[in-house]
Design a protein around this motif. Structure first.
Motif, mmCIF file in Angstrom:
data_model
loop_
_atom_site.group_PDB
_atom_site.id
_atom_site.type_symbol
_atom_site.label_atom_id
_atom_site.label_comp_id
_atom_site.label_asym_id
_atom_site.label_seq_id
_atom_site.Cartn_x
_atom_site.Cartn_y
_atom_site.Cartn_z
ATOM 1 N N ILE A 1 15.964 2.234 11.396
ATOM 2 C CA ILE A 1 15.962 0.896 10.612
ATOM 3 C C ILE A 1 16.282 -0.563 11.014
ATOM 4 O O ILE A 1 15.771 -0.986 10.344
ATOM 5 N N ALA A 2 16.930 -0.227 12.460
ATOM 6 C CA ALA A 2 16.866 -1.274 13.237
ATOM 7 C C ALA A 2 15.490 -1.530 13.776
ATOM 8 O O ALA A 2 15.418 -2.978 13.735
ATOM 9 N N LEU B 1 0.347 -1.066 0.327
ATOM 10 C CA LEU B 1 0.390 -0.014 0.339
ATOM 11 C C LEU B 1 0.313 0.931 -0.054
ATOM 12 O O LEU B 1 0.039 2.445 -0.079
ATOM 13 N N PHE B 2 2.298 1.415 0.373
ATOM 14 C CA PHE B 2 3.289 2.335 0.257
ATOM 15 C C PHE B 2 3.862 2.612 -1.018
ATOM 16 O O PHE B 2 3.883 1.495 -1.892
ATOM 17 N N SER B 3 4.837 3.461 -1.487
ATOM 18 C CA SER B 3 5.385 3.456 -2.431
ATOM 19 C C SER B 3 6.633 4.140 -1.938
ATOM 20 O O SER B 3 8.039 3.346 -2.929
ATOM 21 N N ALA B 4 7.283 3.893 -0.661
ATOM 22 C CA ALA B 4 8.697 4.331 -0.230
ATOM 23 C C ALA B 4 7.993 4.160 1.583
ATOM 24 O O ALA B 4 6.925 3.704 2.065
ATOM 25 N N VAL B 5 8.941 4.371 1.916
ATOM 26 C CA VAL B 5 9.776 4.128 3.322
ATOM 27 C C VAL B 5 10.801 5.395 4.064
ATOM 28 O O VAL B 5 11.717 5.079 2.611
ATOM 29 N N VAL C 1 19.678 8.020 -1.086
ATOM 30 C CA VAL C 1 20.582 8.836 0.381
ATOM 31 C C VAL C 1 20.389 10.110 -0.929
ATOM 32 O O VAL C 1 21.198 10.404 -1.243
ATOM 33 N N PRO C 2 19.926 10.886 0.004
ATOM 34 C CA PRO C 2 20.566 12.932 -1.050
ATOM 35 C C PRO C 2 21.506 12.846 -0.298
ATOM 36 O O PRO C 2 22.031 12.218 0.566
ATOM 37 N N GLU C 3 22.056 13.743 -1.003
ATOM 38 C CA GLU C 3 23.297 13.991 -0.672
ATOM 39 C C GLU C 3 23.813 14.788 -0.097
ATOM 40 O O GLU C 3 25.034 14.835 1.382
ATOM 41 N N THR C 4 22.655 16.043 0.991
ATOM 42 C CA THR C 4 23.096 16.180 2.074
ATOM 43 C C THR C 4 22.149 15.724 3.182
ATOM 44 O O THR C 4 21.015 15.413 2.831
ATOM 45 N N ALA C 5 22.636 15.132 4.447
ATOM 46 C CA ALA C 5 22.315 14.282 5.251
ATOM 47 C C ALA C 5 20.828 15.466 6.678
ATOM 48 O O ALA C 5 21.410 15.647 7.359
ATOM 49 N N THR C 6 19.849 15.548 5.560
ATOM 50 C CA THR C 6 18.967 16.154 6.379
ATOM 51 C C THR C 6 17.087 16.364 5.761
ATOM 52 O O THR C 6 17.753 15.825 4.771
ATOM 53 N N PRO C 7 16.423 15.895 6.501
ATOM 54 C CA PRO C 7 15.556 15.416 6.322
ATOM 55 C C PRO C 7 14.350 16.553 5.282
ATOM 56 O O PRO C 7 14.418 15.795 4.459
ATOM 57 N N THR D 1 11.082 3.063 -2.549
ATOM 58 C CA THR D 1 12.079 3.603 -1.904
ATOM 59 C C THR D 1 11.852 3.656 -1.457
ATOM 60 O O THR D 1 11.360 4.037 -0.124
ATOM 61 N N VAL D 2 13.103 3.138 -1.110
ATOM 62 C CA VAL D 2 13.594 3.616 0.603
ATOM 63 C C VAL D 2 14.549 4.661 0.613
ATOM 64 O O VAL D 2 15.790 4.649 -0.056
ATOM 65 N N ALA D 3 14.607 5.061 1.155
ATOM 66 C CA ALA D 3 15.253 6.857 1.773
ATOM 67 C C ALA D 3 15.270 6.671 3.374
ATOM 68 O O ALA D 3 15.534 6.023 3.993
ATOM 69 N N ALA D 4 16.849 6.996 2.834
ATOM 70 C CA ALA D 4 17.855 6.987 4.132
ATOM 71 C C ALA D 4 18.767 7.975 4.272
ATOM 72 O O ALA D 4 19.250 8.738 3.502
ATOM 73 N N LEU D 5 19.290 8.688 5.333
ATOM 74 C CA LEU D 5 20.529 9.539 6.088
ATOM 75 C C LEU D 5 21.596 9.590 6.039
ATOM 76 O O LEU D 5 21.880 8.407 6.943
ATOM 77 N N GLY D 6 22.593 10.231 5.298
ATOM 78 C CA GLY D 6 24.292 10.025 5.834
ATOM 79 C C GLY D 6 24.091 8.487 5.781
ATOM 80 O O GLY D 6 23.860 7.617 4.979
#
Length: 284
Positions: free
Chosen positions: A75-76, A63-67, A126-132, A98-103
């Motif tokens: 993640i843990a 039912l989701f397209s991303a987390v 993983v965005p280049e800058t580790a911010t929400p 899509t699985v999105a995480a920071l840094g």
């Protein structure tokens, strides 16, 4: 990297125990004497895992397209909730998930993690800058799609604006975020800052590192219980520097009345704030 040949500066840090070993190691490698004084505990619980598991039990995740994961603990917690569920959690056919995480948090999204979801459908972001905010930008327009957001329940402290702002920005980008309190962030108690206070009163603390706004509030709450106000800290320990792991933490600290001397511009890992602090202490 090593420091000049002087007594190693003592650097306190208020990071929760789950992250403390990594920060302690990096501080020691850089030539500092680390002083761990956690003001928070961060962990998942049976109750939070029970809240998350229904969203992962097939076919619910379809039912989701991303987390979107705001932290390593998220993640843990996701992995713990997935334990005991038969893989893959996503159906064999469908759109990219899509699985999105920071840094460096993305290090936990390894082959085993991905295979638990689906051998074919997963995209890691993983965005280049580790911010929400950077994560929201990297996700792009949501088009009404649902995104699972495993976030902390903050107990004993005021919830910082980071998560509410993140969810708001997702909605503004057209996503339909589903918040699940997947783990708990708790104040570590009235004596959690005792070691820091002891050093401050002796004038024997060179710096303190904050990696989240909640850590700052936890420290100040402990100070109040011990009988120390932040306004008196600089007079007791004039050399003390305050370092923040990124601009979000720095802004939160200042809103709580704590002036920040050092803000890391590279905050994908703890090394950024340590390098910035090193440069400040040993600048020419």
């Amino acid at each position: 990297m090593t420091t000049p040949n002087t007594a190693a500066p003592t650097v306190a840090f208020t990071t929760p125990p789950i992250y403390a070993a990594r920060l302690r190691h990096l501080l020691a490698l850089t030539g500092f004497t680390p002083l761990s004084s956690p003001t928070l505990t961060v962990h998942h619980t049976p109750a939070t895992i029970s809240a998350l598991k229904p969203h992962l039990t097939p076919p619910s995740l379809d039912l989701f397209s991303a987390v979107a994961f705001p932290s390593r603990t998220a993640i843990a917690a996701f992995s713990a909730a997935a334990d005991g569920l038969s893989p893959p959690l996503l159906s064999a056919h469908g759109a990219v998930f899509t699985v999105a995480a920071l840094g460096r948090d993305a290090e936990l999204i390894d082959d085993a993690f991905v295979s638990k979801l689906s051998p074919h459908r997963v995209r890691i972001l993983v965005p280049e800058t580790a911010t929400p905010s950077a994560l929201v930008h990297s996700l792009g327009e949501g088009g009404g799609r649902r995104i699972l957001c495993p976030v902390p329940a903050v107990l004993g402290l005021t919830e910082p604006p980071v998560v509410p702002d993140f969810l708001r920005e997702l909605r503004e980008s057209g996503w339909d975020p589903v918040r699940v309190n997947a783990y708990e962030t708790r104040w570590a108690g009235s004596e959690c800052a005792a070691l820091v206070v002891e050093r401050i009163k002796a004038g024997n603390l060179d710096a303190i590192v904050f990696t989240s706004t909640a850590e700052v509030e936890g420290l100040l709450k402990s100070f109040k219980n011990i009988g120390l106000r932040w306004e008196g800290v600089k007079s007791l320990c004039p050399k003390l520097l305050v370092a923040a792991h990124g601009p979000i933490t720095a802004t939160g600290a200042r809103m709580l009345g704590v002036e920040v001397d050092v803000v890391s511009s590279q905050f994908g890992s703890f090394q950024g704030v340590i390098d910035s602090l090193h440069d400040e202490i040993f600048k020419a």
